[in-house]
Design a protein around this motif. Structure first.
Motif, PDB file in Angstrom:
ATOM      1  N   MET A   1       7.275  23.441  13.283  1.00 55.15           N
ATOM      2  CA  MET A   1       7.460  22.488  12.213  1.00 55.15           C
ATOM      3  C   MET A   1       7.607  21.090  12.817  1.00 55.15           C
ATOM      4  N   GLN A   2       6.854  20.165  12.302  1.00 52.92           N
ATOM      5  CA  GLN A   2       6.857  18.809  12.817  1.00 52.92           C
ATOM      6  C   GLN A   2       7.829  17.946  12.023  1.00 52.92           C
ATOM      7  N   ALA A   3       8.673  17.217  12.719  1.00 57.27           N
ATOM      8  CA  ALA A   3       9.635  16.341  12.056  1.00 57.27           C
ATOM      9  C   ALA A   3       8.933  15.078  11.569  1.00 57.27           C
ATOM     10  N   MET A   4       9.314  14.655  10.371  1.00 54.16           N
ATOM     11  CA  MET A   4       8.724  13.443   9.809  1.00 54.16           C
ATOM     12  C   MET A   4       9.640  12.269  10.137  1.00 54.16           C
ATOM     13  N   GLY A   5       9.072  11.221  10.698  1.00 59.78           N
ATOM     14  CA  GLY A   5       9.851  10.040  11.027  1.00 59.78           C
ATOM     15  C   GLY A   5       9.958   9.108   9.839  1.00 59.78           C
ATOM     16  N   TRP A   6      10.981   8.251   9.877  1.00 55.36           N
ATOM     17  CA  TRP A   6      11.195   7.304   8.790  1.00 55.36           C
ATOM     18  C   TRP A   6      10.008   6.375   8.614  1.00 55.36           C
ATOM     19  N   SER A   7       9.334   6.075   9.707  1.00 58.59           N
ATOM     20  CA  SER A   7       8.200   5.150   9.602  1.00 58.59           C
ATOM     21  C   SER A   7       7.079   5.734   8.746  1.00 58.59           C
ATOM     22  N   THR A   8       6.901   7.043   8.738  1.00 57.07           N
ATOM     23  CA  THR A   8       5.854   7.639   7.910  1.00 57.07           C
ATOM     24  C   THR A   8       6.281   7.749   6.442  1.00 57.07           C
ATOM     25  N   VAL A   9       7.589   7.842   6.194  1.00 54.39           N
ATOM     26  CA  VAL A   9       8.075   7.932   4.821  1.00 54.39           C
ATOM     27  C   VAL A   9       7.808   6.623   4.077  1.00 54.39           C
ATOM     28  N   PHE A  10       7.999   5.498   4.758  1.00 56.99           N
ATOM     29  CA  PHE A  10       7.855   4.194   4.123  1.00 56.99           C
ATOM     30  C   PHE A  10       6.528   3.510   4.428  1.00 56.99           C
ATOM     31  N   ALA A  11       5.652   4.173   5.179  1.00 60.96           N
ATOM     32  CA  ALA A  11       4.367   3.562   5.530  1.00 60.96           C
ATOM     33  C   ALA A  11       3.498   3.404   4.278  1.00 60.96           C
ATOM     34  N   VAL A  12       2.736   2.342   4.242  1.00 59.76           N
ATOM     35  CA  VAL A  12       1.788   2.128   3.151  1.00 59.76           C
ATOM     36  C   VAL A  12       0.490   2.800   3.576  1.00 59.76           C
ATOM     37  N   GLU A  13       0.131   3.874   2.870  1.00 56.55           N
ATOM     38  CA  GLU A  13      -1.042   4.659   3.253  1.00 56.55           C
ATOM     39  C   GLU A  13      -2.319   4.185   2.580  1.00 56.55           C
ATOM     40  N   ILE A  14      -2.188   3.588   1.412  1.00 52.91           N
ATOM     41  CA  ILE A  14      -3.374   3.062   0.724  1.00 52.91           C
ATOM     42  C   ILE A  14      -3.133   1.578   0.454  1.00 52.91           C
ATOM     43  N   PRO A  15      -4.208   0.801   0.352  1.00 54.60           N
ATOM     44  CA  PRO A  15      -4.033  -0.642   0.134  1.00 54.60           C
ATOM     45  C   PRO A  15      -3.210  -0.933  -1.124  1.00 54.60           C
ATOM     46  N   VAL A  16      -2.384  -1.979  -1.057  1.00 60.39           N
ATOM     47  CA  VAL A  16      -1.485  -2.344  -2.149  1.00 60.39           C
ATOM     48  C   VAL A  16      -2.270  -2.576  -3.444  1.00 60.39           C
ATOM     49  N   MET A  17      -3.364  -3.331  -3.389  1.00 58.99           N
ATOM     50  CA  MET A  17      -4.131  -3.610  -4.602  1.00 58.99           C
ATOM     51  C   MET A  17      -4.749  -2.339  -5.179  1.00 58.99           C
ATOM     52  N   GLU A  18      -5.074  -1.373  -4.341  1.00 57.83           N
ATOM     53  CA  GLU A  18      -5.587  -0.096  -4.850  1.00 57.83           C
ATOM     54  C   GLU A  18      -4.499   0.630  -5.630  1.00 57.83           C
ATOM     55  N   SER A  19      -3.262   0.600  -5.114  1.00 65.40           N
ATOM     56  CA  SER A  19      -2.148   1.224  -5.838  1.00 65.40           C
ATOM     57  C   SER A  19      -1.934   0.543  -7.184  1.00 65.40           C
ATOM     58  N   VAL A  20      -1.985  -0.784  -7.204  1.00 63.03           N
ATOM     59  CA  VAL A  20      -1.802  -1.536  -8.450  1.00 63.03           C
ATOM     60  C   VAL A  20      -2.937  -1.213  -9.424  1.00 63.03           C
ATOM     61  N   LEU A  21      -4.175  -1.196  -8.928  1.00 59.92           N
ATOM     62  CA  LEU A  21      -5.320  -0.888  -9.782  1.00 59.92           C
ATOM     63  C   LEU A  21      -5.226   0.531 -10.338  1.00 59.92           C
ATOM     64  N   ARG A  22      -4.887   1.490  -9.494  1.00 61.65           N
ATOM     65  CA  ARG A  22      -4.758   2.876  -9.953  1.00 61.65           C
ATOM     66  C   ARG A  22      -3.664   2.993 -11.017  1.00 61.65           C
ATOM     67  N   GLY A  23      -2.509   2.395 -10.766  1.00 61.05           N
ATOM     68  CA  GLY A  23      -1.419   2.435 -11.745  1.00 61.05           C
ATOM     69  C   GLY A  23      -1.810   1.776 -13.056  1.00 61.05           C
ATOM     70  N   THR A  24      -2.532   0.668 -12.980  1.00 63.64           N
ATOM     71  CA  THR A  24      -2.972  -0.056 -14.169  1.00 63.64           C
ATOM     72  C   THR A  24      -3.940   0.777 -14.993  1.00 63.64           C
ATOM     73  N   VAL A  25      -4.946   1.342 -14.353  1.00 61.91           N
ATOM     74  CA  VAL A  25      -5.955   2.139 -15.058  1.00 61.91           C
ATOM     75  C   VAL A  25      -5.314   3.359 -15.717  1.00 61.91           C
ATOM     76  N   VAL A  26      -4.480   4.075 -14.976  1.00 61.42           N
ATOM     77  CA  VAL A  26      -3.842   5.278 -15.533  1.00 61.42           C
ATOM     78  C   VAL A  26      -2.920   4.894 -16.690  1.00 61.42           C
ATOM     79  N   TYR A  27      -2.178   3.805 -16.554  1.00 58.30           N
ATOM     80  CA  TYR A  27      -1.283   3.369 -17.632  1.00 58.30           C
ATOM     81  C   TYR A  27      -2.067   3.138 -18.913  1.00 58.30           C
ATOM     82  N   PHE A  28      -3.131   2.348 -18.835  1.00 62.34           N
ATOM     83  CA  PHE A  28      -3.848   1.998 -20.056  1.00 62.34           C
ATOM     84  C   PHE A  28      -4.644   3.172 -20.628  1.00 62.34           C
TER      85      PHE A  28
END
Length: 169
Positions: A1-28
């Motif tokens: 079992m591999q331990a997960m570091g704090w840096s991976t928990v808070f890392a941004v894996e997808i671009p910020v604007m993609e997250s905003v766009l995805r949230g916006t589209v799903v909301y509407f």
């Protein structure tokens, strides 16, 4: 079992604007679908309604985060959704015409002590549901009801009939 570091928990894996766009589209998209589904889904949650909401939440979760496991990505999408909720509420408050467009109108289901069957069928309201809500409102008989409406929030409201004076005449 591999331990997960704090840096991976808070890392941004997808671009910020993609997250905003995805949230916006799903909301509407969900906003429109829930408005089309009808007011009863929002006003009174039955088992089937709750199940639908849970499945929508599960299905839309991956669509919003793009499969990301990052806490930061999830929080960014959640903040986007809350932000759009605030903006839509503010817009509806500022522009009454938009509020009228988005908010369903009340629907009369009882008029002068008579069921309005066509409206009841359209709103999927049964006689038993009306009688149950009447009892909760302290109304004993349909004759006591001047009008009953399904309000925009899905709840039933009642206007009592004026009592007729009976006595020696």
């Amino acid at each position: 079992m591999q331990a997960m570091g704090w840096s991976t928990v808070f890392a941004v894996e997808i671009p910020v604007m993609e997250s905003v766009l995805r949230g916006t589209v799903v909301y509407f998209v969900l906003f429109i679908l829930l408005r089309l589904a009808g007011r009863r889904e929002l006003g009174s949650l039955g088992v089937a309604d709750l199940l639908i909401l849970l499945l929508i939440a599960d299905a839309s979760g991956n669509a919003m985060t793009g499969g990301s496991n990052s806490l930061t990505d999830g929080l960014l999408v959640a903040a986007t959704i809350v932000g759009w909720g605030f903006v839509v509420d503010w817009l509806m408050y500022q522009f009454p015409a938009l509020n009228k467009l988005v908010t369903p109108r009340k629907v009369c289901v009882v008029r002068d002590g008579q069921y309005q069957w066509r409206n009841m069928r359209r709103e999927f309201v049964t006689r038993d549901e009306i009688l149950s809500e009447m009892r909760l409102a302290g109304i004993k008989s349909l004759d006591e009801v001047c009008a009953a409406y399904i309000e925009p929030n899905g709840k039933l409201s009642f206007l009592k009939a004026e009592p007729t004076e009976t006595g020696p005449g």
